[in-house]
Design a protein around this motif. Sequence first.
Motif, short mmCIF file in Angstrom:
data_model
loop_
_atom_site.label_atom_id
_atom_site.label_comp_id
_atom_site.label_asym_id
_atom_site.label_seq_id
_atom_site.Cartn_x
_atom_site.Cartn_y
_atom_site.Cartn_z
N ILE A 1 9.37 4.91 8.53
CA ILE A 1 7.70 4.43 7.76
C ILE A 1 6.45 4.17 9.60
CG2 ILE A 1 6.75 1.97 8.01
CD1 ILE A 1 7.73 1.60 5.85
N HIS B 1 3.47 3.21 10.64
CA HIS B 1 2.97 1.74 10.46
C HIS B 1 1.18 1.76 11.19
CE1 HIS B 1 5.58 -1.07 9.26
NE2 HIS B 1 7.21 -0.43 10.25
N LEU C 1 3.50 2.80 2.37
CA LEU C 1 3.76 3.95 3.14
C LEU C 1 4.82 4.70 3.41
CD1 LEU C 1 2.93 1.54 6.74
CD2 LEU C 1 1.92 3.79 5.90
N THR C 2 5.97 4.00 2.67
CA THR C 2 7.15 4.90 2.27
C THR C 2 6.87 5.63 0.87
OG1 THR C 2 8.12 2.75 2.55
CG2 THR C 2 9.78 4.36 1.13
#
Length: 223
Positions: free
Chosen positions: A65, A67, A40-41
């Motif tokens: 981030i 989620h 995700l980063t």
Amino acid sequence: MRPCVIAVDGTAASGKGTLARRLAAHFGFAHLDSGVLYRLTALGVLEAGGDPGSEADALAAARAIDHARAGDPRLRSDRVGAAASRLAAIAAVRAALLRYQRDFIAHPPGAAPGSVVDGRDIGTVICPDADAKLFVDATPEVRAHRRWQELAGLGIARTEQQVLDELVNRDAADRARTVAPLRQAPDAALLDTTNLGIDAAFAAALALVKPRLAAKLEAKPRG
Ligand code: DC
């Protein structure tokens, strides 16, 4: 007493994610794929046009981030995987993602009695006192074949050789980095899935994990 934790570390495409998910379902534990945090980063950096090797760019993305995007198929691409591996070598990025993982372990979602966390450094850095630790591996060729099939299923066309090269490079980078390198914790049980289908691998994982959890599970029986 802290909730139960099963740490499942291992190489890319070793089957650790599938095993972790099945172990979590078996014990009624929450599951965290820590690789998704790095992916995700990486996705955040790439979308912002940043450089995954830049501490400033990667740190900004790690702190922002989303989620809700954990299921985004773009996370699975080689480009994102390679960028994740690059920014995973930055100490400040790992520190930024550490709290989320420790909080998850301390308070598993859904008030679950424990968690299964898979990644590269769960048994060595994130939770060195995990109740049970597995280190999952398989030959690069077998792992590349599995990853190639997974990518094909997502409509991502690559040759098996491309996938193999990418895997070998990524493992080498993950092992060579100075912060939290990929390695088997001394007290982790090695599970080689080269010749095991998913059901056989799960049976083997369960046989390794169960004795290590026995004391805690007896204290808190789950029906
Ligand atoms: O498990 P994965 O392929 O989704 O992980 C992607 C990258 O993220 C991997 O190459 C290294 C990094 N990673 C890490 O450094 N530490 C973790 N606990 C999980 C993943």
